[in-house]
Design an enzyme around this catalytic site. Structure first.
Site, PDB file in Angstrom:
ATOM      1  N   HIS A 134       0.944  -1.173   0.195  1.00 41.80           N
ATOM      2  CA  HIS A 134      -0.092  -0.155  -0.077  1.00 41.80           C
ATOM      3  C   HIS A 134       1.077   1.149  -0.041  1.00 41.80           C
ATOM      4  O   HIS A 134       0.381   2.542  -0.271  1.00 41.80           O
ATOM      5  CB  HIS A 134      -1.032  -0.016   1.158  1.00 41.80           C
ATOM      6  CG  HIS A 134      -0.344   0.310   2.452  1.00 41.80           C
ATOM      7  ND1 HIS A 134      -0.370  -0.535   3.463  1.00 41.80           N
ATOM      8  CD2 HIS A 134      -0.098   1.640   2.953  1.00 41.80           C
ATOM      9  CE1 HIS A 134       0.254   0.008   4.585  1.00 41.80           C
ATOM     10  NE2 HIS A 134       0.353   1.486   4.236  1.00 41.80           N
TER      11      HIS A 134
ATOM     12  N   ASP B 268      -0.583  -7.424   1.493  1.00 47.08           N
ATOM     13  CA  ASP B 268       0.017  -6.231   1.611  1.00 47.08           C
ATOM     14  C   ASP B 268       1.629  -6.207   1.598  1.00 47.08           C
ATOM     15  O   ASP B 268       2.161  -5.664   2.763  1.00 47.08           O
ATOM     16  CB  ASP B 268      -0.640  -5.400   2.513  1.00 47.08           C
ATOM     17  CG  ASP B 268      -0.281  -3.786   2.543  1.00 47.08           C
ATOM     18  OD1 ASP B 268       0.187  -3.454   1.680  1.00 47.08           O
ATOM     19  OD2 ASP B 268      -0.804  -3.127   3.513  1.00 47.08           O
TER      20      ASP B 268
ATOM     21  N   SER C 135       4.149   2.282   8.369  1.00 47.26           N
ATOM     22  CA  SER C 135       3.736   1.292   7.252  1.00 47.26           C
ATOM     23  C   SER C 135       4.921   0.623   6.689  1.00 47.26           C
ATOM     24  O   SER C 135       6.002   1.566   6.230  1.00 47.26           O
ATOM     25  CB  SER C 135       3.032   1.575   6.094  1.00 47.26           C
ATOM     26  OG  SER C 135       1.776   2.267   6.742  1.00 47.26           O
ATOM     27  N   GLY C 136       5.078  -0.780   6.360  1.00 42.41           N
ATOM     28  CA  GLY C 136       5.962  -1.241   5.530  1.00 42.41           C
ATOM     29  C   GLY C 136       7.072  -1.685   6.427  1.00 42.41           C
ATOM     30  O   GLY C 136       8.053  -2.265   6.228  1.00 42.41           O
TER      31      GLY C 136
END
Ligand SMILES: *[C@@H]1O[C@H](CO)[C@@H](O)[C@H](O)[C@H]1NC(C)=O
Ligand SMILES: *[C@@H]1O[C@H](CO)[C@@H](O)[C@H](O)[C@H]1NC(C)=O
Length: 311
Positions: free
Chosen positions: A76, A125, A230-231
């Site tokens: 994402h 994701d 994120s990530g």
């Protein structure tokens, strides 16, 4: 006060130097072994696989170095995986606002998003970012281990999440933007589904925790990953080695009651990762590294941190 304390510890660390004798390409073994248990700012060299993925010079997602030329992150984070020239990966950094002498900027050659990913809070994701050129490992830049599918991350196991995300849903991480670390216990999927089904707020569909998702955090909220994290990696010490259990993916808000952080399980995407990086060695737990719980479990440390891209 916290910054001052961190700076002092950091100096001590730098003076203590490094330990020799470790295989140059071993994953999951930071060379700087001191840890600030009870704190929240990370230390120099403590999480040497943590990277910042940037666009036009701004941090938007975390990621983890898994080989000398591949970074793992969340799908994402990228709206268009072809725009590789806009992205840059920053490695070897503790404070984003002062990258310092150990920082290395790497250009991006290719972004591979898992083709099964179907949008926010869905499965798969995960994305892999290939660097233009391999990076040189240093005390501040080292890969984390990717677990073999046989490795089980049991509920209750204490793992760690790291990132430069926001300290709450509203605020941004204050300068010098020091990497944050948070100890989070793994929550079983049935329990996590139960938590996410509680107090459904209007505007939020009750979310289902899919098979390739892993929850970690606290039912009471208060400590979690948040925007900009994120990530980034969720890592667990198994035996002597840090294995990455998950990729920071989503959560309903950040650090809210009954809404623990949701991560994508790397072991669920073994085949896809292997297809993109055939040379990657997956780490087994091994007989010498019995999967014991960290005795310090349930002394979690904390701060809110986050997940959706910061930009
Ligand atoms: C990139 O950053 C510069 C300076 O911060 C800004 O002027 C420019 O508009 C940005 N470009 C894009 C495409 O966001
Ligand atoms: C993605 O980026 C590439 C390279 O900049 C561009 O050619 C392409 O049109 C973009 N695709 C979309 C859907 O925006």
């Amino acid at each position: 006060m916290r910054q001052v304390l961190a700076a002092v510890l950091l100096l001590l660390l730098l003076r203590s130097g490094t330990r020799g004798g470790e295989a140059l390409n071993a994953c999951g073994r930071p060379r700087m072994l001191n840890r600030m248990v009870g704190g929240q700012n990370a230390l120099e060299g403590e999480w040497p696989w943590q990277v910042s993925i940037q666009r036009n010079g701004s941090h938007f997602c975390g990621g983890s170095l898994i080989t000398d030329r591949w970074v793992l992150t969340a799908a994402h984070c990228f709206s268009n995986t072809s725009e590789t020239s806009l992205y840059q990966v920053l490695l070897g950094v503790l404070q984003l606002a002062r990258p310092g002498p150990h920082a290395v900027y790497a250009r991006v050659k290719r972004v591979e998003s898992n083709p099964k990913y179907q949008g926010m809070a869905s499965s798969a994701d995960v994305a892999l970012v290939e660097l233009e050129a391999p990076v040189t490992f240093t005390n501040y830049i080292l890969p984390v281990c990717v677990p073999d599918p046989s490795v089980v991350f049991e509920s209750g196991m204490k793992c760690w999440v790291t990132g430069w995300g926001t300290p709450s849903e509203q605020d941004s991480l204050p300068k010098p933007r020091t990497l944050q670390k948070l100890a989070v216990p793994i929550i079983s999927t049935p329990k996590c589904n139960l938590l996410y089904s509680k107090d459904a707020e209007s505007g939020f569909q009750p979310r289902t925790i899919k098979d390739d998702m892993l929850c970690a955090g606290f039912a009471e909220g208060k400590r979690d990953a948040c925007k900009g994290d994120s990530g980034g990696p969720l890592v667990c010490l198994v035996g002597q080695v840090w294995l990455q259990a998950g990729v920071i993916s989503w959560g309903e808000g950040c650090a809210r009651r009954n809404r623990p952080g949701v991560y994508i399980r790397l072991t669920s995407h073994h085949d896809w990762i292997h297809r993109i990086i055939p040379e990657l060695q997956f780490q087994r737990a091994g007989p010498g590294s019995a999967q014991k719980r960290d005795p310090r479990t349930r002394q979690p440390l904390g701060r809110n941190s986050a997940r959706y891209p910061a930009a």
